[in-house]
Enzyme design. Sequence first.
Site, PDB file in Angstrom:
ATOM      1  N   ASP A  63      97.418 -24.655 -11.933  1.00  0.00           N
ATOM      2  CA  ASP A  63      97.013 -24.064 -10.655  1.00  0.00           C
ATOM      3  C   ASP A  63      97.257 -22.564 -10.775  1.00  0.00           C
ATOM      4  OD1 ASP A  63      96.776 -23.151  -8.052  1.00  0.00           O
ATOM      5  OD2 ASP A  63      97.659 -24.942  -7.175  1.00  0.00           O
ATOM      6  N   ILE A  64      96.209 -21.829 -11.152  1.00  0.00           N
ATOM      7  CA  ILE A  64      96.360 -20.422 -11.499  1.00  0.00           C
ATOM      8  C   ILE A  64      95.959 -19.557 -10.304  1.00  0.00           C
ATOM      9  CG2 ILE A  64      94.131 -20.518 -12.721  1.00  0.00           C
ATOM     10  CD1 ILE A  64      95.239 -18.285 -14.568  1.00  0.00           C
ATOM     11  N   GLU A  65      96.947 -18.850  -9.770  1.00  0.00           N
ATOM     12  CA  GLU A  65      96.752 -18.074  -8.548  1.00  0.00           C
ATOM     13  C   GLU A  65      97.508 -16.749  -8.625  1.00  0.00           C
ATOM     14  OE1 GLU A  65      96.902 -20.226  -4.740  1.00  0.00           O
ATOM     15  OE2 GLU A  65      97.532 -21.997  -5.863  1.00  0.00           O
ATOM     16  N   ASN A  66      97.252 -15.910  -7.619  1.00  0.00           N
ATOM     17  CA  ASN A  66      98.028 -14.705  -7.354  1.00  0.00           C
ATOM     18  C   ASN A  66      98.056 -13.779  -8.562  1.00  0.00           C
ATOM     19  OD1 ASN A  66      99.590 -12.910  -5.940  1.00  0.00           O
ATOM     20  ND2 ASN A  66     101.233 -14.336  -5.471  1.00  0.00           N
TER      21      ASN A  66
END
Length: 667
Positions: free
Chosen positions: A485-488
């Site tokens: 879950d690749i975020e920010n």
Amino acid sequence: MRRAILALSLLLGFTATPAQAATTRYEAENAAISQGVVESNHTGYSGTGFVNYDNVTGSSITFTVSAPQAGQATIALRYANGTTANRPMTIAVNGGTPTAKDFNGTGNWDTWATATLTATLNAGSNTITATATTANGGPNLDYLEADVQQPTNDYQAEDATLSQAMVATNHTGFTGTGFVDYVNTTGGYVEWTVTPQQAGAAVLAFRYANGTTVNRPLAITVNGGAPVAQDFTGTANWDTWATIQVPATLNAGANTIRATATTANGGPNLDKLSIGGGDGQPPTAPGNPRVTGTTSSSISLAWDASTDDVGVTGYRVLEGSTVQASPAGTSATIGGLAASSTHTYTIVAVDVAGNVSPPSAPVTGTTQPGSTGPGMAVAPYKYAGWGSSSTPAAVMSATGVKWFTLAFILSDGTCNPKWDGTRALTGGTDQAAINAIRSAGGDVVISVGGWSGTKLGEKCTSASALAGAYQKVISAFNLKVLDIDIENTEWASATVRQRVIDALKTVKANNPGLKTVITFGTTPSGPDSTGVDMITRGANSGLANDVWTVMPFDFGGHTGTMGAATVSAVEGLKARVKAAYGYSDAVTYAHIGLSSMNGKTDDADEVVSLTDFRTMLAYAQEHHIARLTFWELNRDRACGSGGDLNACSGVSQQPYDFTKIFAQYTG
């Protein structure tokens, strides 16, 4: 009914050769629909579904088709009518006078027939509208195909540019006003400037005479490219003409084609050059057809390549007389099939001139049985950091779900994975939860990343180090599925995105059978520029990622319902993955997914309702996507007085209402 398909293709041939036609298909589900819906509840359709007309006069489907030039076309509409009553329609081309056409019963809704008519198309874009004329509406429409007759295209040698060659008329049987006689020397040439009606593969057909017994070879060049050596052997006498064919690729607009003598005898006498046609020899039948894979809704096939005197341009996979796929290469996947259904196919090859080979031997495959419950596609996120969630066994009993996505693995400040960055990877409450899920017959996806906290992708400064951190998680729990879950800040860095992709390539290579999921945010129309970059990097790097998943919420503004916005976002994802990887539609859908958020989201204007979840379920069932999940299981209940939205949905519901909707999905 399904999307209509119109087939239009270009063939250019000799003046003496009849005009030929080729077919392109347009699925009904991709057309403009007025008072009708796309469905897939009957078998035998092509593409991803068919279009079911509303039972009302005036319901219609409009196809937009492009013809390379004006001309007559044979239009074929594939349809099913499971009633005994005719369901007539009018067919109008470019808004002109409609033509009435009967669509009689086909026995049942799974049996398809074809209705044909002739129409005149304009060069460029055309509209073809099929409108129901009775209160019963129209039949179910699968696709529309059109064969457009194309003229021939000849270029006389005497009109070309000549070097060490001359125009002559002292032999008989030529066309035009004469032919070209090469001077007996090396280097003489005839050069044509040709403008095909469309770019792409073509056949160069040279009509010539060689009254000697000695070969007079020519070097054929197209647009100054590498020369192709071609023999021009004897034709018995100078009044006897033959044709040599050379495959080539032409550009849009003007092209130069030069035929240069390569021996001191010069070239043969050249009469004319014809582009595209003249090939009457079909390819050989495709060999060794075989089934390479099946799912509950698809059968994958492969076969050995055909051979042809000019060149094979593609193949057609037929079930009976119905074309189910038209791949360029030697494999295809046929989707939209019923579970536990048996299908027999043959394959034919098509060459540049449109010649069709004999069919291959038949090949039969059977789809897998349908699932009896939700699988790993439905794995709601479960976060141990907040909310007083029920035990996994209780959730499984109440909803039927078997899989959970446990969040989140973060960095402990170094390149070392821990739960939330603080709890030990093994031996604690997180491992106890995994053990309980597996003891109850379920399993887990573990998610790495999320919005908050310190990310492994940033703290691990090389792809190999990051792969090592991922491997610790995989090995600790013998994982079948890993979600990134690749975020920010991790998402914002192109360097980190590439590092994640390279690390996933490593762990997939080291863990055969491991499925990987990449999850990221989206706009209502699909991935933003960063998302497109991520997908493109994956494809260009050779990452065979199993599921690309978007989170269709926190849009920062949207129109319509959240269900509709989600469908739009996932369709945008589908387009990007298909473009990057070159998958078919069916294979692309099997590589994408969605992860929604139940109830109120972080944006004040967003409420994802139970109705929205039903919209998402219907979309997943129609297209057989790989992942249908949401954030977050602890929130799948109504709030009490002053309830914390981290622990409840913020909407009126019974416990696990959202989970129960997605639990109906069987892949």
